[in-house]
Design a protein around this motif. Structure first.
Motif, PDB file in Angstrom:
ATOM      1  N   ASP A 119       0.713  -1.340   0.095  1.00 30.49           N
ATOM      2  CA  ASP A 119      -0.058  -0.061  -0.048  1.00 30.49           C
ATOM      3  C   ASP A 119       0.919   1.221  -0.036  1.00 30.49           C
ATOM      4  O   ASP A 119       0.584   2.197  -0.592  1.00 30.49           O
ATOM      5  N   VAL A 120       2.066   1.131   0.673  1.00 28.44           N
ATOM      6  CA  VAL A 120       2.832   2.282   0.617  1.00 28.44           C
ATOM      7  C   VAL A 120       3.497   2.561  -0.457  1.00 28.44           C
ATOM      8  O   VAL A 120       3.622   3.751  -1.044  1.00 28.44           O
ATOM      9  N   LEU A 121       3.992   1.538  -1.310  1.00 26.93           N
ATOM     10  CA  LEU A 121       4.518   1.852  -2.548  1.00 26.93           C
ATOM     11  C   LEU A 121       3.474   2.134  -3.726  1.00 26.93           C
ATOM     12  O   LEU A 121       3.755   3.003  -4.445  1.00 26.93           O
ATOM     13  N   ASP A 122       2.110   1.644  -3.177  1.00 26.09           N
ATOM     14  CA  ASP A 122       1.117   2.095  -4.378  1.00 26.09           C
ATOM     15  C   ASP A 122       1.131   3.732  -4.101  1.00 26.09           C
ATOM     16  O   ASP A 122       0.817   4.241  -5.278  1.00 26.09           O
ATOM     17  N   GLU A 123       0.738   4.156  -2.770  1.00 23.14           N
ATOM     18  CA  GLU A 123       0.635   5.453  -2.378  1.00 23.14           C
ATOM     19  C   GLU A 123       1.724   6.364  -3.217  1.00 23.14           C
ATOM     20  O   GLU A 123       1.548   7.435  -3.716  1.00 23.14           O
ATOM     21  N   GLN A 124       2.935   5.786  -3.091  1.00 29.98           N
ATOM     22  CA  GLN A 124       4.032   6.525  -3.715  1.00 29.98           C
ATOM     23  C   GLN A 124       4.225   6.573  -5.086  1.00 29.98           C
ATOM     24  O   GLN A 124       4.865   7.342  -5.876  1.00 29.98           O
ATOM     25  N   GLY A 125       3.341   5.711  -5.829  1.00 35.41           N
ATOM     26  CA  GLY A 125       3.440   5.652  -7.204  1.00 35.41           C
ATOM     27  C   GLY A 125       4.595   4.816  -7.745  1.00 35.41           C
ATOM     28  O   GLY A 125       5.406   4.963  -8.782  1.00 35.41           O
ATOM     29  N   ALA A 126       5.424   4.137  -6.846  1.00 32.34           N
ATOM     30  CA  ALA A 126       6.659   3.364  -7.241  1.00 32.34           C
ATOM     31  C   ALA A 126       6.323   2.173  -7.886  1.00 32.34           C
ATOM     32  O   ALA A 126       6.560   0.923  -7.502  1.00 32.34           O
ATOM     33  N   ASP A 127       6.053   2.165  -9.256  1.00 34.54           N
ATOM     34  CA  ASP A 127       5.454   1.009  -9.837  1.00 34.54           C
ATOM     35  C   ASP A 127       6.408  -0.161  -9.961  1.00 34.54           C
ATOM     36  O   ASP A 127       5.949  -1.168  -9.929  1.00 34.54           O
ATOM     37  N   ASP A 128       7.755   0.316 -10.648  1.00 34.82           N
ATOM     38  CA  ASP A 128       8.633  -0.809 -10.600  1.00 34.82           C
ATOM     39  C   ASP A 128       8.887  -1.800  -9.189  1.00 34.82           C
ATOM     40  O   ASP A 128       8.807  -2.843  -9.245  1.00 34.82           O
ATOM     41  N   GLU A 129       9.182  -0.849  -8.264  1.00 39.98           N
ATOM     42  CA  GLU A 129       9.318  -1.591  -6.990  1.00 39.98           C
ATOM     43  C   GLU A 129       8.088  -2.399  -6.646  1.00 39.98           C
ATOM     44  O   GLU A 129       8.011  -3.303  -5.854  1.00 39.98           O
ATOM     45  N   LEU A 130       6.800  -1.727  -6.526  1.00 42.01           N
ATOM     46  CA  LEU A 130       5.651  -2.420  -6.567  1.00 42.01           C
ATOM     47  C   LEU A 130       5.414  -3.782  -7.187  1.00 42.01           C
ATOM     48  O   LEU A 130       5.096  -4.730  -6.400  1.00 42.01           O
ATOM     49  N   ALA A 131       5.849  -3.964  -8.412  1.00 40.51           N
ATOM     50  CA  ALA A 131       5.628  -4.921  -9.244  1.00 40.51           C
ATOM     51  C   ALA A 131       6.613  -6.032  -8.652  1.00 40.51           C
ATOM     52  O   ALA A 131       6.209  -7.308  -8.540  1.00 40.51           O
ATOM     53  N   GLN A 132       7.758  -5.578  -8.431  1.00 41.39           N
ATOM     54  CA  GLN A 132       8.795  -6.372  -7.706  1.00 41.39           C
ATOM     55  C   GLN A 132       8.392  -7.210  -6.349  1.00 41.39           C
ATOM     56  O   GLN A 132       8.229  -8.170  -6.279  1.00 41.39           O
ATOM     57  N   TRP A 133       7.697  -6.413  -5.531  1.00 41.98           N
ATOM     58  CA  TRP A 133       7.370  -6.807  -4.004  1.00 41.98           C
ATOM     59  C   TRP A 133       6.314  -7.501  -4.321  1.00 41.98           C
ATOM     60  O   TRP A 133       5.831  -8.708  -3.539  1.00 41.98           O
ATOM     61  N   TRP A 134       5.207  -7.383  -5.291  1.00 40.36           N
ATOM     62  CA  TRP A 134       4.011  -8.052  -5.507  1.00 40.36           C
ATOM     63  C   TRP A 134       4.691  -9.653  -5.992  1.00 40.36           C
ATOM     64  O   TRP A 134       3.876 -10.615  -5.889  1.00 40.36           O
ATOM     65  N   GLY A 135       5.503  -9.392  -6.816  1.00 41.60           N
ATOM     66  CA  GLY A 135       6.261 -10.860  -7.160  1.00 41.60           C
ATOM     67  C   GLY A 135       6.584 -11.630  -5.926  1.00 41.60           C
ATOM     68  O   GLY A 135       6.650 -12.774  -5.883  1.00 41.60           O
ATOM     69  N   HIS A 136       7.420 -10.726  -5.129  1.00 41.32           N
ATOM     70  CA  HIS A 136       7.794 -11.622  -3.530  1.00 41.32           C
ATOM     71  C   HIS A 136       6.493 -12.219  -2.952  1.00 41.32           C
ATOM     72  O   HIS A 136       6.288 -13.402  -2.538  1.00 41.32           O
ATOM     73  N   ALA A 137       5.363 -11.384  -2.963  1.00 41.96           N
ATOM     74  CA  ALA A 137       4.069 -11.845  -2.302  1.00 41.96           C
ATOM     75  C   ALA A 137       3.557 -13.051  -2.893  1.00 41.96           C
ATOM     76  O   ALA A 137       3.202 -13.928  -2.196  1.00 41.96           O
ATOM     77  N   LEU A 138       3.642 -13.156  -4.265  1.00 40.69           N
ATOM     78  CA  LEU A 138       3.177 -14.435  -4.808  1.00 40.69           C
ATOM     79  C   LEU A 138       3.982 -15.644  -4.747  1.00 40.69           C
ATOM     80  O   LEU A 138       3.618 -16.560  -4.769  1.00 40.69           O
ATOM     81  N   MET A 139       5.240 -15.214  -4.526  1.00 39.89           N
ATOM     82  CA  MET A 139       6.146 -16.293  -4.315  1.00 39.89           C
ATOM     83  C   MET A 139       5.860 -16.886  -2.656  1.00 39.89           C
ATOM     84  O   MET A 139       5.987 -18.049  -2.605  1.00 39.89           O
TER      85      MET A 139
END
Length: 299
Positions: A119-139
């Motif tokens: 949610d923090v990354l989403d608020e910041q608009g940090a799309d690349d990092e958001l995609a990376q950490w979402w990948g970690h979440a699915l892992m």
């Protein structure tokens, strides 16, 4: 008796302190940690003061080896930082907690910290990092024990990922989950994820491996639609796939032929691999089993 023979109290105290220093130091540090915790709690609206004392307490508990206490305070500080829009501090502490629990294979607690970090990354608009950490979440989600997370939480996380992340990598991840769900008989969510994979056709380049996945998802979603009267833009989907049919896998080719031409030389038995939901299997074997079942039902 000379004064040199009189034992000095200071000397005895020094000797006692030297002998008991190892026991006193942890006690002193625990007292210091509790002091900083209380100062942080009583700081009220003074965020900077609270942050400084939480940081100090976390450091002391860490030196004492009390990881649980340090992690609990780290989450408190991260939540407080998030509320005060100090996103750098929030991310730092959420990330520490996530990595710690991931190393210990505690999926639930790792995700407890990871979700607010997303949610923090989403608020910041940090799309690349958001995609990376979402990948970690699915892992983490994929490695969790079956009973560790509720089905509702798993589905919610996957749905959020499908709604938020539109990258080439996301196509491959969603397709893999879709096939796994279809293999387990969870047809509706599996079909939804085939749709989500297909919807990424506009962000996946034709020259990358994920493009094959998008094409296969298109074939699968049409097959499922034919079996259930679900809307799948049948003609447009098959026309698009047909323009790139040389990229299809063998199971996808057989199913595509059945859908577009009404027949195929392959039989369901040629495709089905016997893979079961709890088996550790390659994605190609899962795809072949699922598409073999589709072919069997279409017949």
């Amino acid at each position: 008796m000379s004064t040199q023979e009189i034992p000095r109290a200071g000397s005895r105290l020094d000797e006692w302190l030297a002998a008991n220093f190892a026991q006193l130091l942890p006690w002193k540090r625990r007292a210091e940690a509790f002091y900083h915790e209380k100062r942080a709690e009583f700081a009220g609206e003074d965020y900077e003061t609270a942050r400084e004392h939480y940081d100090a307490a976390i450091g002391v508990w860490g030196r004492l080896g009390d990881t649980k206490r340090a992690v609990d305070l780290g989450l408190r500080l991260a939540d407080l930082a998030d509320r005060n829009r100090d996103y750098a501090t929030a991310r730092e502490h959420y990330e520490r907690v996530v990595e710690l629990h991931a190393r210990r294979e505690n999926a639930r607690k790792a995700l407890d910290a990871l979700e607010p970090m997303l949610d923090v990354l989403d608020e910041q608009g940090a799309d690349d990092e958001l995609a990376q950490w979402w990948g970690h979440a699915l892992m983490i989600l994929g490695e969790a024990d079956p009973g560790e997370l509720s089905t509702a939480r798993r589905d919610e996380l996957i749905e959020r990922y499908a709604d938020r992340i539109r990258t080439e990598d996301s196509a491959g991840r969603l397709y893999g989950i879709a096939l796994t769900r279809l293999l387990a008989g969870e047809d509706e969510i599996g079909a939804d994820l085939l749709d989500a994979t297909w919807e990424r056709a506009d962000v996946v380049r034709e020259q990358v491996g994920q493009f094959r996945v998008v094409l296969a998802a298109g074939v699968g979603r049409v097959a499922y639609a034919d079996l259930t009267d679900r809307d799948a833009d049948r003609e447009a989907t098959l026309d698009f796939v047909g323009d790139h049919r040389e990229k299809l896998s063998e199971p996808a080719t057989a199913l595509f032929e059945r859908l577009s031409e009404g027949e195929t030389d392959a039989t369901p038995g040629d495709l089905k691999t016997g893979v079961e939901p709890d088996d550790e299997a390659e994605l190609r074997d899962v795809e072949s089993e699922v598409f073999g079942r589709f072919l069997e039902r279409l017949a």
